[in-house]
Write a protein that holds these residues in place. Structure first.
Motif, PDB file in Angstrom:
ATOM      1  N   GLU A  69       0.960  -1.267   0.131  1.00 29.02           N
ATOM      2  CA  GLU A  69      -0.169  -0.191  -0.167  1.00 29.02           C
ATOM      3  C   GLU A  69       0.868   1.256   0.150  1.00 29.02           C
ATOM      4  N   GLY A  70       0.405   2.232  -0.397  1.00 31.86           N
ATOM      5  CA  GLY A  70       0.802   3.656  -0.465  1.00 31.86           C
ATOM      6  C   GLY A  70       1.978   3.758  -1.728  1.00 31.86           C
ATOM      7  N   ALA A  71       2.764   4.766  -1.228  1.00 29.48           N
ATOM      8  CA  ALA A  71       3.731   5.261  -2.461  1.00 29.48           C
ATOM      9  C   ALA A  71       4.772   4.292  -2.696  1.00 29.48           C
ATOM     10  N   ALA A  97       9.063   8.210   6.080  1.00 33.81           N
ATOM     11  CA  ALA A  97       7.787   7.161   6.723  1.00 33.81           C
ATOM     12  C   ALA A  97       6.895   7.079   5.561  1.00 33.81           C
ATOM     13  N   GLY A  98       6.447   5.893   5.255  1.00 32.62           N
ATOM     14  CA  GLY A  98       5.366   5.504   4.292  1.00 32.62           C
ATOM     15  C   GLY A  98       5.990   5.132   2.916  1.00 32.62           C
ATOM     16  N   GLU A 120      15.125  -3.245   5.515  1.00 36.58           N
ATOM     17  CA  GLU A 120      13.829  -3.610   5.721  1.00 36.58           C
ATOM     18  C   GLU A 120      12.987  -2.389   5.147  1.00 36.58           C
ATOM     19  N   GLY A 121      12.034  -2.977   4.349  1.00 35.58           N
ATOM     20  CA  GLY A 121      11.001  -2.242   3.613  1.00 35.58           C
ATOM     21  C   GLY A 121      11.301  -2.200   2.114  1.00 35.58           C
ATOM     22  N   LEU A 436      12.149  11.685  -4.148  1.00 34.54           N
ATOM     23  CA  LEU A 436      11.183  11.986  -3.303  1.00 34.54           C
ATOM     24  C   LEU A 436      10.256  13.065  -3.873  1.00 34.54           C
ATOM     25  N   SER A 437      10.896  14.177  -4.307  1.00 32.91           N
ATOM     26  CA  SER A 437      10.207  15.341  -4.752  1.00 32.91           C
ATOM     27  C   SER A 437       9.246  14.997  -5.784  1.00 32.91           C
ATOM     28  N   LEU A 438       9.548  13.665  -6.792  1.00 32.83           N
ATOM     29  CA  LEU A 438       8.778  13.610  -7.809  1.00 32.83           C
ATOM     30  C   LEU A 438       7.691  12.534  -7.469  1.00 32.83           C
ATOM     31  N   LEU A 439       7.482  12.050  -6.147  1.00 28.87           N
ATOM     32  CA  LEU A 439       6.420  11.276  -5.768  1.00 28.87           C
ATOM     33  C   LEU A 439       5.180  12.245  -5.682  1.00 28.87           C
ATOM     34  N   PRO A 440       3.816  11.541  -5.991  1.00 26.36           N
ATOM     35  CA  PRO A 440       2.659  12.246  -6.070  1.00 26.36           C
ATOM     36  C   PRO A 440       2.333  12.997  -4.600  1.00 26.36           C
ATOM     37  N   ALA A 441       1.759  14.014  -4.623  1.00 28.42           N
ATOM     38  CA  ALA A 441       1.426  14.649  -3.259  1.00 28.42           C
ATOM     39  C   ALA A 441       0.235  13.825  -2.629  1.00 28.42           C
ATOM     40  N   VAL A 442       0.425  13.550  -1.397  1.00 28.46           N
ATOM     41  CA  VAL A 442      -0.615  12.752  -0.668  1.00 28.46           C
ATOM     42  C   VAL A 442      -1.787  13.537  -0.341  1.00 28.46           C
TER      43      VAL A 442
END
Length: 442
Positions: A69-71, A97-98, A120-121, A436-442
């Protein structure tokens, strides 16, 4: 041309529609025609021991793990060297986080190593074949929010399909050898089409940035961020194997020729004959870039009058040359050998290999003059007395003998190299900020 070393502070706009390419269209058509043969290709490789018996269907896009789940950030590092270099970046990404990370690799050796070392992750999978079905299944299952290619891993269909889905593409630690650059320059339309699909490109130094711009990269989307290898870890070393080889070597003076290419072994052999003329019990460990060439190299060395023992056969290092024709053991050889010639640098067209690994393991660095892949780094090393350039067999033998006989000079070379590397720009923080700047805004 100048490039700011500061990280990207905000998401970049999607790249404009990239130029078309007749060769890209040909690649897409050819891989579509080859689609029915993907499983056959992999089964043949499996029969030769070149695929993972348990997991080869992943390369067909047959995935058994659920998407988290999530990004999700997808990062591809083809083999062991690239995989180890991205470990600090992986840690930086999952610390947010996330954020979950999917790491793909291509080789069986890289898979075994990365599975044991990723934080981990991080989910580790094989990259799909560059065929329509595998690529579609892979992208449809994982639905990455950002895709990151490390160094110069260009699979046209995969890049084309990722871009077509609107997924931001990043080329991290962008690196291209002199030979690869010449090959891409012969197909400029394809080079522009591939590079034009990247949202952002992060080069380790200005020289590599200039090489990419010459091939058609958009200068506005290219930035020098320092190298990921600056923060890389020591290569893995099996302590039991190291102890066993050390016992076999005993008190013999030993030096290493690492990652050699065709044409270099003859020079190294000539140098070792000269070393043995002065120090008859000297041992050369020769670790070719491609261990599959072991047969031809062993024959060449024998013709040159040097007896050879092969690591792959379990033979003891009791010959003039110990041929390290195995994968995943370069850390062992750097630990064992106080002097290391870094190959790919004696002849034009390859561009040299990185100096970070021998320096991290405390091995004094020798190199040829053809080091275009790491020109900035080797220039700083040479200027600081942290590496020793050699132009031919005579110069190589003279330096090896001097360093064998002068422990203080050898230690000074290693210390200077580590001092230079300590001042290298660490690209991990800037690259992770970019991704991380290219991840969609939550």
């Amino acid at each position: 041309m100048t490039h700011s070393p500061a990280p990207f502070a905000a998401p970049m706009a999607p790249p404009p529609r990239p130029p078309g390419s007749a060769l890209l269209a040909l690649w897409l058509g050819t891989t579509a025609a080859l689609a029915p043969f993907g499983a056959t290709i992999l089964r043949r490789r499996l029969a030769r021991g070149k695929e993972d018996a348990a997991r080869w269907p992943e390369k067909l896009g047959r995935i058994t793990l659920p998407r988290p789940e999530g990004a999700l950030i997808w990062l591809h590092a083809v083999s062991v060297g690239e995989g180890l270099s991205v470990l600090p970046l992986l840690r930086a990404l999952v610390a947010r986080a996330g954020t979950r990370v999917l790491l793909t690799c291509t080789t069986v050796t890289a898979m075994g190593l990365m599975q044991a070392r990723v934080p981990e992750g991080v989910i580790v999978q094989y990259l799909p074949l560059d065929l329509p079905g595998p690529v579609t299944r892979f992208l449809s299952h994982w639905r990455p929010d950002v895709a990151v290619m490390v160094e110069s891993e260009f699979w046209p269909r995969l890049i084309h399909a990722t871009h077509a889905r609107g997924i931001p593409l990043v080329l991290a630690n962008a690196r291209m050898s002199e030979g690869s650059a010449r090959a891409w320059a012969r197909v400029p339309g394809l080079a522009r089409a591939i590079l034009g699909r990247f949202t952002a490109l992060a080069a380790p130094d200005a020289a590599m940035a200039a090489r990419l711009v010459a091939l058609g990269a958009d200068q506005a989307r290219l930035q020098v961020m320092g190298t990921l290898k600056r923060a890389a870890e020591r290569l893995p070393v099996d302590p039991a194997a190291l102890a066993q080889v050390r016992a076999g070597v005993g008190g013999r003076p030993v030096w290493l020729a690492a990652s050699t290419h065709p044409g270099e072994e003859a020079v190294v052999a000539e140098a070792h004959r000269a070393v043995r003329a002065v120090s008859p019990d000297a041992l050369l460990i020769l670790a070719p870039r491609h261990p599959a060439r072991a047969g031809e190299i062993a024959a060449q060395l024998s013709t040159a009058g040097l007896d050879v023992a092969l690591r792959s056969r379990g033979e003891a290092p009791d010959a003039a040359v110990y041929l390290a024709d195995t994968l995943g053991e370069m850390g062992l050889w750097f630990d064992l050998c106080p002097i290391a010639f870094v190959g790919g640098s004696l002849l034009p067209g390859i561009g040299g290999h990185n100096a970070y690994e021998p320096a991290l393991h405390g091995s004094a660095i020798l190199h040829g003059r053809h080091v275009g892949n790491f020109a900035d780094l080797y220039a700083r090393l040479d200027a600081a007395g942290g590496a020793q350039p050699v132009v031919d067999a005579g110069a190589m033998a003279a330096v090896v003998l001097r360093l064998m006989q002068d422990g203080a000079a050898r230690a000074a070379l290693v210390a200077a190299a580590r001092d230079v590397l300590a001042t290298e720009a660490d690209g991990v923080a800037a690259t992770s900020d970019l991704i991380l700047s290219l991840l969609p805004a939550v």
